[in-house]
Design an enzyme around this catalytic site. Sequence first.
Site, PDB file in Angstrom:
ATOM      1  N   SER A 120     -17.779-111.965  16.202  1.00 61.31           N
ATOM      2  CA  SER A 120     -17.564-112.012  17.653  1.00 61.31           C
ATOM      3  C   SER A 120     -16.070-111.996  17.892  1.00 61.31           C
ATOM      4  O   SER A 120     -15.284-112.113  16.954  1.00 61.31           O
ATOM      5  CB  SER A 120     -18.172-113.271  18.265  1.00 61.31           C
ATOM      6  N   ARG A 369     -20.898-105.059  15.466  1.00 57.26           N
ATOM      7  CA  ARG A 369     -22.233-105.541  15.809  1.00 57.26           C
ATOM      8  C   ARG A 369     -22.572-105.111  17.230  1.00 57.26           C
ATOM      9  O   ARG A 369     -21.681-104.769  18.021  1.00 57.26           O
ATOM     10  CB  ARG A 369     -22.319-107.063  15.720  1.00 57.26           C
ATOM     11  N   THR A 405     -21.616-117.200  23.268  1.00 56.72           N
ATOM     12  CA  THR A 405     -21.814-118.292  22.313  1.00 56.72           C
ATOM     13  C   THR A 405     -22.236-119.567  23.023  1.00 56.72           C
ATOM     14  O   THR A 405     -23.158-120.267  22.580  1.00 56.72           O
ATOM     15  CB  THR A 405     -20.523-118.536  21.508  1.00 56.72           C
ATOM     16  N   CYS A 566     -22.970 -94.668  14.474  1.00 58.24           N
ATOM     17  CA  CYS A 566     -22.990 -95.684  13.419  1.00 58.24           C
ATOM     18  C   CYS A 566     -21.557 -96.044  13.036  1.00 58.24           C
ATOM     19  O   CYS A 566     -20.752 -95.162  12.723  1.00 58.24           O
ATOM     20  CB  CYS A 566     -23.737 -95.167  12.198  1.00 58.24           C
ATOM     21  N   CYS A 591     -24.598-100.307   5.365  1.00 57.38           N
ATOM     22  CA  CYS A 591     -25.040-100.895   6.639  1.00 57.38           C
ATOM     23  C   CYS A 591     -24.447-102.282   6.873  1.00 57.38           C
ATOM     24  O   CYS A 591     -24.549-103.171   6.024  1.00 57.38           O
ATOM     25  CB  CYS A 591     -26.558-100.969   6.662  1.00 57.38           C
ATOM     26  N   CYS A 594     -25.522-103.923  12.284  1.00 55.39           N
ATOM     27  CA  CYS A 594     -25.171-104.006  13.708  1.00 55.39           C
ATOM     28  C   CYS A 594     -26.334-103.641  14.611  1.00 55.39           C
ATOM     29  O   CYS A 594     -26.338-103.973  15.788  1.00 55.39           O
ATOM     30  CB  CYS A 594     -23.960-103.122  14.014  1.00 55.39           C
ATOM     31  N   CYS A 597     -28.063 -98.169  15.439  1.00 55.21           N
ATOM     32  CA  CYS A 597     -28.913 -96.997  15.212  1.00 55.21           C
ATOM     33  C   CYS A 597     -30.297 -97.196  15.813  1.00 55.21           C
ATOM     34  O   CYS A 597     -30.860 -96.279  16.426  1.00 55.21           O
ATOM     35  CB  CYS A 597     -29.002 -96.694  13.721  1.00 55.21           C
TER      36      CYS A 597
END
Length: 622
Positions: A120, A369, A405, A566, A591, A594, A597
């Site tokens: 984050s 992400r 958060t 991606c 990968c 995140c 896709c």
Amino acid sequence: LFAMWRYSIPSHRCIRALKGITTEHAAPQLYTTLHRRARSSAATPQITTHYTIHPREKDPRWEGVEMERFADEADVVIVGGGPAGLSAAIRLKQLANEQEKELRVCLVEKASQIGAHTLSGACLEPSALSELFPDWKERGVSVAHQHYMDAFSRLWCVYKILSVLSPGLPMNNHGNYIVRLGNFVRWLGEQAEELGVELYPGYAASEVLFHEDGSVKGIATNDVGIAKDGSPKDVFERGMELHAKVTLFGEGCHGHLAKQLYKQFNLRENCEPQTYAIGLKEVWTIDEKKWRPGRVEHSVGWPLNRNTYGGSFLYHLNEGEPLVALGFVVGLDYSNPYLSPFREFQRWKHHPFVAPTLEGGSRIAYGARALNEGGLQSIPKLTFPGGLLIGCSPGFMNVPKIKGTHTAMKSGMLAAEAVFARITAESPESETAGLHVPEYSDALKESWVWKELYAVRNIRPSFHNYFGLYGGMVYTGIFYWILRGKEPWTLKHCGTDASQLKPAKDCTPIEYPKPDGKLSFDLLSSVALSGTNHEGDQPPHLTLRDDAVPVGRNLAVYDGPEQRFCPAGVYEYVPLETGDGMRLQINAQNCVHCKTCDIKDPSQNINWVVPEGGGGPAYNGM
């Protein structure tokens, strides 16, 4: 039994992927029966070998393989070791200890360590933390540093206009703290363990289990030892079942189990489609003379056009060395299939008001992400027999604040309080085998979380107008700054992000400059900084419902957008060995989890499932 299984069988530390998940979104109208035709192995190379697409029952290689799973019981099982899941676990044990009740709380997390998959910005609003631990400052949270100055600007190609952030505007960060969220989550994990929560990192929850009456029974962790071609290895071992009175799902944005639950219990029947963004982040060490500890900078505009939602952040950390965290967020409702969020991020760093901070510095971390951006109107039904949705899984992010958060933590705490009351009641009867706890939804709607999200509910969808960014900023100025979101209407979104892409023939290709290796970089060298790793000999967890669709539709109509949206170079189109066409190659080891896709695929043909437990990025304080 679960603890013995954890420690006595070392091979289970790298527990593997499994799953039976359905999709949240129906495929767009263009995805016709023609595109759903049965795959011909002669015409289309096989890409997907995962058992969720090719059932083991039909595979002779699985005949005679022992498929029985061990099972263990807990009072509450929590899926996901992020801020929401850990806050729920901590609150449950706090209540149990206060009332001297025995309560077994088990939390499973797919990352190899608590916090290893967490990414984050992050500028933390401490409201929920102060409720969870009033003495948090005395508990040694060395990961938090109070910010001292805000800056918000609108960027053009070579200019910027600096705006004053008045108190009350969403982007004002007075009283907030700059954190590296992975470190903060790791600290929450330490607090949870001290209270007696059982934490099991490295165990991916791959399947939802159900009672005969349809209520949630618990979860199963993934299997160990499946070869890339989908066959069992000699070391194959079944996963573990973990049953509970109530299961809390806090998987984070676009959770793969939540997708199944949405369909199973029709949870999205009365809400708007969820809409998302992708956030990309880097951490740099910079020249100490340019370092301003506690400074927070945000911007909108260049290099994005007015019809593409997004913006940037640049935070000067205060950790005793000159570190900055910088990132770029792009709304996934963009329409041009040639747009690459990663390359837009790299281009942004060359702006004359950004580059001077980074020049002479060194990039030390990278990650990405997806983020929920739907807001209040996209929150699904949160409770169902045997389970609850918490945190970023249903989507509690305050979009204009770019903060989720504090709301995720509060949702977990409210869930814990509602669940604890039901489990410890003298007569905890339920109409189903799994406890249904609708009190959680009621408590959430009466909390400051709901009030906060209601006030900003129209800011994100207001972007969808002819003037784009400018119209959204005008709307925010009138209806939020002046009326505080009290307008008597709620705007709608424009459908799913997957349905927003236009055919490539209707769009202009975007020419991105080559990376210079100083401020901007290529994709693969960036992924290398994320610490991402997966066991190579396992079925790719990026599964395709039909292996023919990528070339037959995505490449033919949209020029293969998955190779651009991606942020980790997972998807690429390469020539067939015969030289008479193209095929999609999936580099699953790259990968970073995140989920972009799964969200943005215009055919909704990609279904992200969990890989072997412990695989994925290894973020160090992202």
